[in-house]
Design an enzyme around this catalytic site. Structure first.
Site, mmCIF file in Angstrom:
data_model
loop_
_atom_site.group_PDB
_atom_site.id
_atom_site.type_symbol
_atom_site.label_atom_id
_atom_site.label_comp_id
_atom_site.label_asym_id
_atom_site.label_seq_id
_atom_site.Cartn_x
_atom_site.Cartn_y
_atom_site.Cartn_z
ATOM 1 N N GLU A 53 0.826 -1.228 0.000
ATOM 2 C CA GLU A 53 0.000 0.000 0.000
ATOM 3 C C GLU A 53 0.852 1.267 0.000
ATOM 4 O O GLU A 53 0.630 2.200 0.770
ATOM 5 C CB GLU A 53 -0.984 -0.018 1.184
ATOM 6 C CG GLU A 53 -2.021 -1.120 1.018
ATOM 7 C CD GLU A 53 -3.270 -0.937 1.866
ATOM 8 O OE1 GLU A 53 -3.466 0.142 2.434
ATOM 9 O OE2 GLU A 53 -4.045 -1.893 1.920
HETATM 10 C C1 LIG Z 1 3.094 -9.608 0.661
HETATM 11 C C2 LIG Z 1 2.664 -8.655 -0.398
HETATM 12 C C3 LIG Z 1 1.318 -8.508 -0.672
HETATM 13 C C4 LIG Z 1 0.915 -7.670 -1.719
HETATM 14 N N1 LIG Z 1 -0.426 -7.615 -2.072
HETATM 15 C C5 LIG Z 1 -0.761 -6.960 -3.210
HETATM 16 C C6 LIG Z 1 -2.099 -7.043 -3.723
HETATM 17 O O1 LIG Z 1 -2.980 -7.685 -3.152
HETATM 18 N N2 LIG Z 1 -2.366 -6.401 -4.892
HETATM 19 C C7 LIG Z 1 -1.427 -5.680 -5.559
HETATM 20 O O2 LIG Z 1 -1.735 -5.153 -6.606
HETATM 21 N N3 LIG Z 1 -0.161 -5.553 -5.084
HETATM 22 C C8 LIG Z 1 0.186 -6.197 -3.942
HETATM 23 N N4 LIG Z 1 1.485 -6.106 -3.474
HETATM 24 C C9 LIG Z 1 2.442 -5.286 -4.173
HETATM 25 C C10 LIG Z 1 2.925 -4.069 -3.401
HETATM 26 O O3 LIG Z 1 1.979 -3.060 -3.435
HETATM 27 C C11 LIG Z 1 4.260 -3.675 -4.049
HETATM 28 O O4 LIG Z 1 5.203 -4.629 -3.588
HETATM 29 C C12 LIG Z 1 4.697 -2.294 -3.748
HETATM 30 O O5 LIG Z 1 3.912 -1.394 -4.467
HETATM 31 C C13 LIG Z 1 6.170 -2.042 -4.080
HETATM 32 O O6 LIG Z 1 6.499 -2.502 -5.342
HETATM 33 P P1 LIG Z 1 7.798 -3.415 -5.545
HETATM 34 O O7 LIG Z 1 7.736 -4.495 -4.539
HETATM 35 O O8 LIG Z 1 7.845 -3.802 -6.959
HETATM 36 O O9 LIG Z 1 9.018 -2.507 -5.160
HETATM 37 P P2 LIG Z 1 9.706 -1.370 -6.072
HETATM 38 O O10 LIG Z 1 8.683 -0.540 -6.709
HETATM 39 O O11 LIG Z 1 10.728 -2.015 -6.913
HETATM 40 O O12 LIG Z 1 10.406 -0.488 -4.953
HETATM 41 C C14 LIG Z 1 11.664 -0.837 -4.360
HETATM 42 C C15 LIG Z 1 12.077 0.269 -3.417
HETATM 43 O O13 LIG Z 1 12.232 1.491 -4.133
HETATM 44 C C16 LIG Z 1 11.534 2.520 -3.481
HETATM 45 N N5 LIG Z 1 11.085 3.504 -4.448
HETATM 46 C C17 LIG Z 1 10.393 3.307 -5.587
HETATM 47 N N6 LIG Z 1 10.168 4.477 -6.194
HETATM 48 C C18 LIG Z 1 10.729 5.430 -5.439
HETATM 49 C C19 LIG Z 1 10.840 6.841 -5.527
HETATM 50 N N7 LIG Z 1 10.335 7.543 -6.514
HETATM 51 N N8 LIG Z 1 11.490 7.488 -4.561
HETATM 52 C C20 LIG Z 1 12.045 6.821 -3.532
HETATM 53 N N9 LIG Z 1 11.972 5.500 -3.399
HETATM 54 C C21 LIG Z 1 11.305 4.805 -4.325
HETATM 55 C C22 LIG Z 1 10.383 1.831 -2.774
HETATM 56 O O14 LIG Z 1 9.923 2.600 -1.681
HETATM 57 C C23 LIG Z 1 11.044 0.543 -2.335
HETATM 58 O O15 LIG Z 1 11.687 0.765 -1.125
HETATM 59 C C24 LIG Z 1 1.886 -6.922 -2.430
HETATM 60 C C25 LIG Z 1 3.232 -7.044 -2.094
HETATM 61 C C26 LIG Z 1 3.627 -7.903 -1.121
HETATM 62 C C27 LIG Z 1 5.087 -8.057 -0.838
#
Ligand SMILES: Cc1cc2nc3c(=O)[nH]c(=O)nc-3n(C[C@H](O)[C@H](O)[C@H](O)COP(=O)(O)OP(=O)(O)OC[C@H]3O[C@@H](n4cnc5c(N)ncnc54)[C@H](O)[C@@H]3O)c2cc1C
Length: 832
Positions: free
Chosen positions: A502
């Site tokens: 989220e």
């Molecule tokens: C257990 C679990 C349940 C989930 N459930 C759902 C679900 O039901 N439905 C759904 O759609 N998604 C779901 N998600 C997805 C979740 O919303 C994403 O994991 C999240 O949005 C982050 O994306 P990412 O993991 O690809 O990380 P990335 O986007 O690759 O981010 C990696 C890091 O970079 C940082 N970052 C990225 N952009 C910036 C920026 N501009 N400035 C500074 N820092 C930045 C982030 O804060 C993070 O620390 C789930 C994820 C998990 C792990």
């Protein structure tokens, strides 16, 4: 009157008008009346009056004569503004515009109205909500065996799944007319808080259908037909939902998803149907492996203009039954050993009718706005409740553990080194509870707090992370060795999930809290931006002119307020009386300083601020800390200023005031313009640093609160599951704590006798036996020592396993919970 006196009177009047944010009319009249009055009734050196008239008359003339003002001033500012204005994608604009502003708006403006804060409605449960917590929620908690769930089964038991469905746990936000519970946000938060204290797996399973997902989207945007079909099925658990936004190439930047839908004709149930051909690849989707209906976000294109003139319609949300042909679903991820259902979903050439778009074809391309609007409420509930449930349960048991566990012949909680993390646990729990209660009450009052929900999500989960580390440190190896006896390990493992979902925390801190906050909370920025973007040129300049003039006077006022409040340390601020009086005043002081720096930063950096995340993040921290102090003060006042809570309130306020000061200093030391940084530093801290960390004395007092069965320890943990069921650690710890406390004076007697060599023995039990034999302690006292020792041994025990016991039965199957949900790969749609 001399020239100097005239200058003082003039500056005083200027200060009073700026401090109170006088309107232009009041400024003009005051200037006119003051100069006339002084020249008639006092012998002011006429040169001064003339000079004042010469300087200020043209300024007031231009400002009050709108056509002149626009031509000479605001037209030029508008031209410059349009040149440096940050470019924004449609998804960014929709995200910025989503939700409503609550208390953070007052803090952003630099003049919080404390009476308004204290008069905000309190969070309350209805009789029905309380009965649900006392009935089905208690029963559910008693059915949960978290080790069995996370280790053995890697799933909830079939009985728990059925109980959740039968008792409406998936329908907390669904209105009664559709068979749902229609509970308040606060009730929703309380339910999750209790369950999170027992099992993250069970609580997440409840949280997802009640948060951002099909039910929430249908309620706000669904067609009548969709609501009538799906909501009753979701309410009774016949349908289990999930919502798929994230994919391998679109995580934090979800708007960049490569998943597509093409409007076209196809065949559905044997009939030619206008629909969408979907191709998608999603991952991390909670409940996906067992979901029967998938909410899906994708980018919609209409190359043949079958539903309108626009070809690139944008992000769209649809509901897709699980058994739709070519949907590939059922495999699982394993999120850090927490066993809620989570997995990928893929779709290759999936054809769906056009009316499966949530809200029907008219909502094509509206998906991002829908998601952003709905995110505001859910983000303030599920994850903050997870932090609250974990914090409450862990603060309760950790305090007891620190009293029961002894090293160097002393309960470890008596060591100053342990007092520090204990104080953080107690204070952190109080702040988390205050913040999530404050936000839930705002939602119940009708708000959709997009920025406040980002603040709450970020800070409650970060506090939970600190608290989780402290809990692990205090428990040593006991926290590390997993097993049924370990109540800390799974929560510790779960924390990064809350941090990531989220809105991942770093992104939330760097881009959302201040980035979106500046747009939504600032009284003029959004209006300026909207005005500058108007396509109608006749409207653009007047709208921009109004916003920018308001903005300039707002900045001037913030400068005067910040200067005055810093010099006087906020002493003259009108604030609620009592022991927290000064904290209110300090927040007003910092709020004015924040408003000034926010404005100066926006002015200096403009669109570049978007890329200057270190500035934006620190400004976001300051806003957040002021918000957390406000929530804490409100919580305390809503508890009728319960005196025993005062050390927690003091700790929270002093800690966050200190953190705010440090964040200001860090920001100004690294300010892109050194001169402006130094100037602002002088305005905000004319007497140097003012705030200190909470004292050791206060830290000691806070630790003591958790080390004994105090009323406050119970209040702090109010809402957790405490029941005489197997492995209820709250009960186990209470029992052992009582026994440990009862044994302490007897142990002292035995120790003294041992030092005086009146008794002998190598172990504590041998020494007790010797003391009994020598009649130094009575048989009852001996019994008390034995009971305490047994209880202590039970508490400090950890699990060990035969190697074969460590294999996970649940994960051997690719289809957990397969009793109820078949794995589907392109089965025929039977939605009917
Ligand atoms: C257990 C679990 C349940 C989930 N459930 C759902 C679900 O039901 N439905 C759904 O759609 N998604 C779901 N998600 C997805 C979740 O919303 C994403 O994991 C999240 O949005 C982050 O994306 P990412 O993991 O690809 O990380 P990335 O986007 O690759 O981010 C990696 C890091 O970079 C940082 N970052 C990225 N952009 C910036 C920026 N501009 N400035 C500074 N820092 C930045 C982030 O804060 C993070 O620390 C789930 C994820 C998990 C792990």
């Amino acid at each position: 009157m001399t020239g100097t006196e005239w200058f003082i009177v003039f500056m005083f009047s200027f200060g009073v008008l700026a401090y109170h944010r006088a309107s232009l009319v009041v400024w003009t009249l005051s200037f006119f009346l003051l100069t006339v009055f002084l020249s008639v009734f006092h012998s002011v050196a006429s040169g001064w009056i003339i000079a004042t008239w010469i300087v200020l008359t043209p300024i007031f003339a231009i400002l009050n004569f709108f056509p002149l003002r626009r031509t000479l001033l605001t037209q030029h500012i508008l031209t410059f503004y349009r040149r440096v204005m940050p470019t924004m994608s449609r998804t960014e604009k929709e995200a910025l515009a989503a939700g409503t502003v609550t208390w953070e708006g007052d803090l952003f403006c630099g003049a919080p109205d404390w009476q308004k804060l204290l008069n905000l409605p309190q969070a309350k449960l209805s009789i029905e909500e309380q009965a649900f917590l006392d009935g089905p929620v208690e029963k559910l908690c008693s059915m949960l065996d978290d080790w069995d769930i996370t280790h053995t089964r890697a799933d909830l038991s079939p009985a728990v799944w059925q109980f959740l469905k039968d008792n409406g746990f998936f329908s907390l936000i669904i209105p009664k007319e559709y068979g749902g519970k229609q509970f308040s946000a606060y009730a929703h938060s309380q339910i999750l808080t209790k369950v999170y204290g027992v099992s993250s797996t069970a609580a997440t399973t409840i949280a997802v259908p009640n948060s951002l997902g099909p039910a929430e989207l249908l309620l706000h945007y669904g067609t009548e037909e969709q609501k009538n079909y799906y909501l009753p099925r979701l309410a009774c658990g016949e349908d289990v939902p999930c919502f798929a936004l994230t994919g391998p190439d679109a995580g934090s930047d979800a708007g960049a998803m490569p998943d597509t839908g093409i409007v076209c004709w196809g065949e559905h149930e044997g009939k030619k149907t206008l629909g969408i051909l979907l191709n998608f690849n999603k991952r991390y989707i909670t409940l996906a492996p067992v979901a029967t209906v998938l909410g899906l976000a994708f980018k919609l294109y209409d190359p043949e203009h079958l539903i309108g003139k626009t070809e690139n319609l944008g992000i769209t949300c649809a509901l897709i039954p699980r058994n739709t042909p070519n949907v590939i679903i059922g495999r699982r991820h394993l999120p850090l050993n927490i066993a809620f259902q989570n997995g990928p979903i893929k779709g290759k050439d999936v054809f769906i009718p056009i009316d499966w778009i949530i809200g029907g074809p008219k909502m094509a391309g509206q998906g991002w706005r829908m998601l952003m609007e709905c995110l505001a409420a859910g983000r303030a509930i599920s994850l903050p409740a997870s932090a609250t449930g974990g914090a409450k349960m862990l603060s309760y048991v950790t305090g007891a553990y620190a009293r029961i566990r002894r090293q160097f012949n002393v309960p470890i909680g008596r060591f100053e080194g342990i007092e520090e993390p204990l104080a953080r646990i107690a204070g952190g729990t109080y702040v988390i509870d205050a913040a999530r209660t404050f936000a839930a009450a705002a939602i119940d009052a009708g708000a959709k707090p997009s920025i406040a929900s980002a603040i709450i999500k970020f800070h409650t989960t970060e506090l939970a992370r600190t608290l989780g580390n402290d809990v692990m440190d205090i428990h040593g190896g006991k926290g590390i060795c997993l097993g049924p006896k370990n109540y800390a390990g799974r929560g510790y493992q779960a924390i990064p999930i809350a941090i990531t979902v989220e809105g991942a925390n770093i992104l939330t801190r760097s881009m959302i809290i201040f980035g979106q906050g500046a747009m939504r909370c600032h009284p003029y920025i959004f209006a300026e931006f909207t005005a500058a973007n108007l396509t109608d040129e006749t409207m653009r300049l007047p709208a921009f002119d109004k916003a920018i003039i308001g903005h300039l006077s707002f900045t001037l006022s913030n400068f005067v307020r910040a200067l005055f409040l810093s010099f006087t340390s906020g002493r003259f601020v009108i604030a609620p009386k009592g022991k927290t009086h000064r904290y209110f005043q300090h927040v007003t002081r910092f709020s004015a300083g924040f408003a000034l720096i926010a404005d100066v930063s926006l002015l200096l950096l403009g669109g570049a601020l978007k890329r200057k995340e270190s500035i934006s993040a620190r400004l976001g921290d300051i806003l957040s800390y002021l918000y957390l102090i406000s929530a804490t003060l409100k919580f305390y006042h809503d508890h009728d200023k319960y005196a025993a809570e005062l050390p927690l309130v003091r700790w929270a306020c002093e800690n966050y005031l200190y953190q705010t000061q440090e964040k200001f200093k860090e920001l100004l030391q690294n300010y892109p313009n050194r001169f402006v940084g130094m100037l602002l530093n002088f305005v905000l801290f004319p007497w140097g640093k003012h705030f200190e960390k909470p004292s050791d004395k206060l830290t000691h007092k806070m630790a003591q609160l958790l080390l004994a069965p105090t009323d406050l320890r119970k209040r702090l943990a109010a809402g957790i599951f405490v029941s005489q069921v197997k492995n209820n650690f709250a009960v186990i710890m209470d029992d052992a704590l009582d026994k440990a406390i009862a044994a302490e004076p007897i142990e002292k007697t035995v120790k003294t006798a041992l030092a005086e060599k009146r008794i002998f023995g190598k172990t504590a039990i041998e020494q007790a036996q010797s003391a009994l034999n020598e009649k130094i302690i009575s048989p009852e006292e001996y019994n008390t020592l034995i009971l305490a020792s047994e209880a202590r041994q039970a508490v400090i025990a950890v699990d060990d396993f035969a190697p074969e016991e460590l294999s996970r039965e649940g994960l051997k199957s690719e289809r957990p919970n397969s009793q109820s949900i078949p794995h589907v790969e392109g089965e025929k749609n039977t939605r009917g």
